[in-house]
Design a protein around this motif. Structure first.
Motif, PDB file in Angstrom:
ATOM      1  N   LEU A 177       0.811  -1.221   0.000  1.00  0.00           N
ATOM      2  CA  LEU A 177       0.000   0.000   0.000  1.00  0.00           C
ATOM      3  C   LEU A 177       0.839   1.264   0.000  1.00  0.00           C
ATOM      4  CD1 LEU A 177      -2.899  -1.014   2.442  1.00  0.00           C
ATOM      5  CD2 LEU A 177      -2.870  -1.052  -0.065  1.00  0.00           C
ATOM      6  N   SER A 178       2.149   1.134   0.181  1.00  0.00           N
ATOM      7  CA  SER A 178       3.039   2.304   0.185  1.00  0.00           C
ATOM      8  C   SER A 178       3.829   2.434  -1.111  1.00  0.00           C
ATOM      9  CB  SER A 178       4.018   2.211   1.367  1.00  0.00           C
ATOM     10  OG  SER A 178       3.343   2.159   2.600  1.00  0.00           O
ATOM     11  N   THR A 179       3.474   1.652  -2.127  1.00  0.00           N
ATOM     12  CA  THR A 179       4.264   1.622  -3.357  1.00  0.00           C
ATOM     13  C   THR A 179       4.350   2.993  -4.020  1.00  0.00           C
ATOM     14  OG1 THR A 179       3.612  -0.673  -3.735  1.00  0.00           O
ATOM     15  CG2 THR A 179       4.526   0.527  -5.604  1.00  0.00           C
ATOM     16  N   LEU A 180       3.209   3.638  -4.247  1.00  0.00           N
ATOM     17  CA  LEU A 180       3.202   4.931  -4.925  1.00  0.00           C
ATOM     18  C   LEU A 180       3.971   5.969  -4.116  1.00  0.00           C
ATOM     19  CD1 LEU A 180       2.318   6.832  -7.170  1.00  0.00           C
ATOM     20  CD2 LEU A 180       0.138   7.155  -5.963  1.00  0.00           C
ATOM     21  N   ARG A 181       3.720   6.024  -2.825  1.00  0.00           N
ATOM     22  CA  ARG A 181       4.411   7.002  -1.973  1.00  0.00           C
ATOM     23  C   ARG A 181       5.920   6.778  -2.009  1.00  0.00           C
ATOM     24  NH1 ARG A 181       1.484   6.426   2.095  1.00  0.00           N
ATOM     25  NH2 ARG A 181       2.704   4.969   3.374  1.00  0.00           N
ATOM     26  N   ASN A 182       6.330   5.524  -1.998  1.00  0.00           N
ATOM     27  CA  ASN A 182       7.761   5.220  -2.035  1.00  0.00           C
ATOM     28  C   ASN A 182       8.385   5.651  -3.358  1.00  0.00           C
ATOM     29  OD1 ASN A 182       9.978   3.018  -2.870  1.00  0.00           O
ATOM     30  ND2 ASN A 182      10.068   3.348  -0.656  1.00  0.00           N
ATOM     31  N   LEU A 183       7.707   5.387  -4.459  1.00  0.00           N
ATOM     32  CA  LEU A 183       8.241   5.763  -5.768  1.00  0.00           C
ATOM     33  C   LEU A 183       8.338   7.282  -5.913  1.00  0.00           C
ATOM     34  CD1 LEU A 183       6.394   3.174  -8.024  1.00  0.00           C
ATOM     35  CD2 LEU A 183       8.865   3.370  -7.763  1.00  0.00           C
ATOM     36  N   VAL A 184       7.353   7.993  -5.398  1.00  0.00           N
ATOM     37  CA  VAL A 184       7.396   9.454  -5.455  1.00  0.00           C
ATOM     38  C   VAL A 184       8.566   9.983  -4.619  1.00  0.00           C
ATOM     39  CG1 VAL A 184       6.183  11.568  -4.793  1.00  0.00           C
ATOM     40  CG2 VAL A 184       4.939   9.716  -5.935  1.00  0.00           C
ATOM     41  N   LYS A 185       8.745   9.411  -3.448  1.00  0.00           N
ATOM     42  CA  LYS A 185       9.827   9.840  -2.559  1.00  0.00           C
ATOM     43  C   LYS A 185      11.198   9.594  -3.182  1.00  0.00           C
ATOM     44  CE  LYS A 185      11.590   9.133   2.142  1.00  0.00           C
ATOM     45  NZ  LYS A 185      11.387   8.393   3.424  1.00  0.00           N
ATOM     46  N   GLN A 186      11.329   8.493  -3.921  1.00  0.00           N
ATOM     47  CA  GLN A 186      12.623   8.119  -4.504  1.00  0.00           C
ATOM     48  C   GLN A 186      12.786   8.611  -5.945  1.00  0.00           C
ATOM     49  OE1 GLN A 186      14.971   6.628  -2.866  1.00  0.00           O
ATOM     50  NE2 GLN A 186      13.984   5.701  -1.095  1.00  0.00           N
ATOM     51  N   ARG A 187      11.889   9.437  -6.405  1.00  0.00           N
ATOM     52  CA  ARG A 187      11.914   9.889  -7.800  1.00  0.00           C
ATOM     53  C   ARG A 187      13.226  10.608  -8.112  1.00  0.00           C
ATOM     54  NH1 ARG A 187       6.606  12.729 -10.557  1.00  0.00           N
ATOM     55  NH2 ARG A 187       7.090  12.182 -12.726  1.00  0.00           N
ATOM     56  N   GLY A 188      13.773  10.335  -9.290  1.00  0.00           N
ATOM     57  CA  GLY A 188      15.028  10.963  -9.684  1.00  0.00           C
ATOM     58  C   GLY A 188      16.259  10.197  -9.256  1.00  0.00           C
ATOM     59  N   ARG A 189      16.056   9.045  -8.622  1.00  0.00           N
ATOM     60  CA  ARG A 189      17.175   8.214  -8.178  1.00  0.00           C
ATOM     61  C   ARG A 189      17.109   6.875  -8.897  1.00  0.00           C
ATOM     62  NH1 ARG A 189      16.988   4.566  -3.563  1.00  0.00           N
ATOM     63  NH2 ARG A 189      19.074   3.739  -3.193  1.00  0.00           N
ATOM     64  N   GLY A 190      18.197   6.478  -9.511  1.00  0.00           N
ATOM     65  CA  GLY A 190      18.222   5.207 -10.219  1.00  0.00           C
ATOM     66  C   GLY A 190      18.106   4.040  -9.258  1.00  0.00           C
ATOM     67  N   ARG A 191      17.041   3.277  -9.376  1.00  0.00           N
ATOM     68  CA  ARG A 191      16.857   2.089  -8.538  1.00  0.00           C
ATOM     69  C   ARG A 191      15.799   1.193  -9.148  1.00  0.00           C
ATOM     70  NH1 ARG A 191      11.672   3.143  -5.257  1.00  0.00           N
ATOM     71  NH2 ARG A 191      12.632   2.104  -3.493  1.00  0.00           N
ATOM     72  N   ALA A 192      15.782  -0.058  -8.702  1.00  0.00           N
ATOM     73  CA  ALA A 192      14.824  -1.043  -9.205  1.00  0.00           C
ATOM     74  C   ALA A 192      13.863  -1.410  -8.092  1.00  0.00           C
ATOM     75  CB  ALA A 192      15.552  -2.284  -9.700  1.00  0.00           C
ATOM     76  N   LEU A 193      12.594  -1.527  -8.435  1.00  0.00           N
ATOM     77  CA  LEU A 193      11.577  -1.954  -7.486  1.00  0.00           C
ATOM     78  C   LEU A 193      10.837  -3.130  -8.104  1.00  0.00           C
ATOM     79  CD1 LEU A 193      10.318  -1.244  -4.724  1.00  0.00           C
ATOM     80  CD2 LEU A 193       8.570   0.024  -5.971  1.00  0.00           C
ATOM     81  N   SER A 194      10.931  -4.292  -7.465  1.00  0.00           N
ATOM     82  CA  SER A 194      10.323  -5.496  -8.027  1.00  0.00           C
ATOM     83  C   SER A 194       8.884  -5.659  -7.547  1.00  0.00           C
ATOM     84  CB  SER A 194      11.135  -6.735  -7.661  1.00  0.00           C
ATOM     85  OG  SER A 194      11.066  -6.982  -6.268  1.00  0.00           O
ATOM     86  N   LEU A 195       8.045  -6.146  -8.448  1.00  0.00           N
ATOM     87  CA  LEU A 195       6.646  -6.431  -8.152  1.00  0.00           C
ATOM     88  C   LEU A 195       6.335  -7.831  -8.655  1.00  0.00           C
ATOM     89  CD1 LEU A 195       6.837  -3.282  -9.485  1.00  0.00           C
ATOM     90  CD2 LEU A 195       4.478  -3.257  -8.686  1.00  0.00           C
ATOM     91  N   LEU A 196       5.730  -8.665  -7.808  1.00  0.00           N
ATOM     92  CA  LEU A 196       5.240  -9.962  -8.258  1.00  0.00           C
ATOM     93  C   LEU A 196       3.895  -9.718  -8.942  1.00  0.00           C
ATOM     94  CD1 LEU A 196       6.174 -12.335  -5.295  1.00  0.00           C
ATOM     95  CD2 LEU A 196       7.300 -12.078  -7.508  1.00  0.00           C
ATOM     96  N   SER A 197       3.913  -9.721 -10.255  1.00  0.00           N
ATOM     97  CA  SER A 197       2.783  -9.225 -11.032  1.00  0.00           C
ATOM     98  C   SER A 197       1.824 -10.310 -11.497  1.00  0.00           C
ATOM     99  CB  SER A 197       3.311  -8.454 -12.251  1.00  0.00           C
ATOM    100  OG  SER A 197       4.113  -7.367 -11.834  1.00  0.00           O
ATOM    101  N   ASP A 198       1.963 -11.526 -10.966  1.00  0.00           N
ATOM    102  CA  ASP A 198       1.060 -12.608 -11.368  1.00  0.00           C
ATOM    103  C   ASP A 198       0.033 -12.935 -10.294  1.00  0.00           C
ATOM    104  OD1 ASP A 198       2.998 -13.632  -9.636  1.00  0.00           O
ATOM    105  OD2 ASP A 198       2.898 -15.639 -10.494  1.00  0.00           O
ATOM    106  N   GLN A 199      -0.149 -12.030  -9.330  1.00  0.00           N
ATOM    107  CA  GLN A 199      -1.152 -12.255  -8.298  1.00  0.00           C
ATOM    108  C   GLN A 199      -2.551 -12.243  -8.910  1.00  0.00           C
ATOM    109  OE1 GLN A 199      -0.230 -12.951  -5.282  1.00  0.00           O
ATOM    110  NE2 GLN A 199       1.616 -11.828  -4.728  1.00  0.00           N
ATOM    111  N   ALA A 200      -3.496 -12.862  -8.221  1.00  0.00           N
ATOM    112  CA  ALA A 200      -4.874 -12.937  -8.712  1.00  0.00           C
ATOM    113  C   ALA A 200      -5.626 -11.656  -8.363  1.00  0.00           C
ATOM    114  CB  ALA A 200      -5.585 -14.146  -8.109  1.00  0.00           C
TER     115      ALA A 200
END
Length: 302
Positions: A177-200
């Protein structure tokens, strides 16, 4: 930075279980595979763990295969899953040097180029192969640049244990539930964020529906939306077992982040579905068939 986790995060009566799991984790992997043999026998022949779900998923996904072939894949899945369980436990004590040898990222330069442009990269993964080793291996290859989205567990002991296990090699863990907030906070910094995208994904998630393994299948659309909102790049991550206890991890570019992909077209999700389908068909036993992936049905349109 990864979150510090202490035994104070859970009640004292879980400590014996913690000591037991730590003791098991400290054993060599070759010994743990002996336990995996026992787990396999229990799941496949005694408990028959989610056997109806496993066989139903396999029959629907491979309608061209005979019942003998389906049973063979099912047994292969139970053996694969038993190995993954002990390998995940081993993450609690495995050394960085040993993990580097056992989980090799074949083309790290793909992410390094995007990091050099200070881009955040959504790395779309699945419950194929040993999905837990991917994040820890990535944290070693990309120090301070690897994070993973996770769904917090309700049991306080297992929540603390898994957080510590997943973050030992330096991975940052981000509650779902904090994914968007985390990405906004880290914007402009090179990094990878993994998501398990096969959930139902359920109806309340307004999923993207597509044909996947011969079935009408709902997918979360978060990757499409986040890439459009924040200009994230995207990559697919696949993992294959070379031999017992050794894996090769491969990254494939999905989007460079330089142009805007219309989120309503779901280009990233569709590309992910096709690549995952290819990988599953190449090695059917190595997917998490006990997961109720197709429990939701598309609502009929009036």
């Amino acid at each position: 930075m990864s979150q510090p986790v202490t035994s104070a995060a859970y009640p004292w009566y879980f400590r014996p279980l913690n000591w037991l799991l730590l003791g098991l984790s400290a054993l060599p992997l070759e010994v743990l595979y002996g336990f995996a043999r026992l787990l396999y026998w229990l799941m496949a022949y005694v408990l028959r763990y989610r056997r109806r779900v496993v066989l139903g998923n396999l029959r629907n996904s491979f309608p061209e295969k005979s019942e003998v072939e389906i049973e063979h894949i099912a047994r292969g899945f139970y053996w694969h899953f038993a190995q993954v369980i002990v390998e995940i436990l081993k993450l609690r004590t495995i050394s960085a040097a040993e993990l580097r040898k056992r989980a090799v990222i074949e083309n790290p330069e793909l992410l390094e180029r995007l990091f050099a442009e200070n881009r955040q990269v959504l790395v779309l993964g699945s419950h194929a192969g040993n999905w837990e080793w991917i994040l820890s291996a990535g944290a070693l290859v990309f120090p301070n640049r690897a994070g993973g989205v996770y769904k917090p567990l309700t049991n306080p002991f297992f929540e603390a244990f898994m957080l510590k296990l997943r973050s030992r090699q330096g991975a940052e863990l981000v509650p779902m539930l904090s994914t968007l907030r985390n990405l906004v906070k880290q914007r402009g910094r090179g990094r990878a964020l993994s998501l398990l995208s096969d959930q139902a994904a359920g109806p309340e998630d307004h999923p993207y529906w597509t044909d996947f393994l011969h079935q009408d299948t709902p997918f979360y659309t978060g990757a499409d939306k986040l890439a459009a909102q924040l200009g994230c790049a995207a990559a697919y991550v696949g993992i294959r077992r070379v031999r017992r206890g050794y894996y090769r991890i491969t990254l494939m570019a999905l989007h460079d982040g330089q142009t805007t992909l219309p989120p309503e077209e779901h280009q990233l999700t569709e590309a992910f579905a096709r690549l995952l389908e290819r990988d599953i068909q190449a090695s059917p036993p190595d997917y998490l068939w006990s997961h109720r992936r197709w429990k939701h049905k598309r609502e009929a349109r009036s």
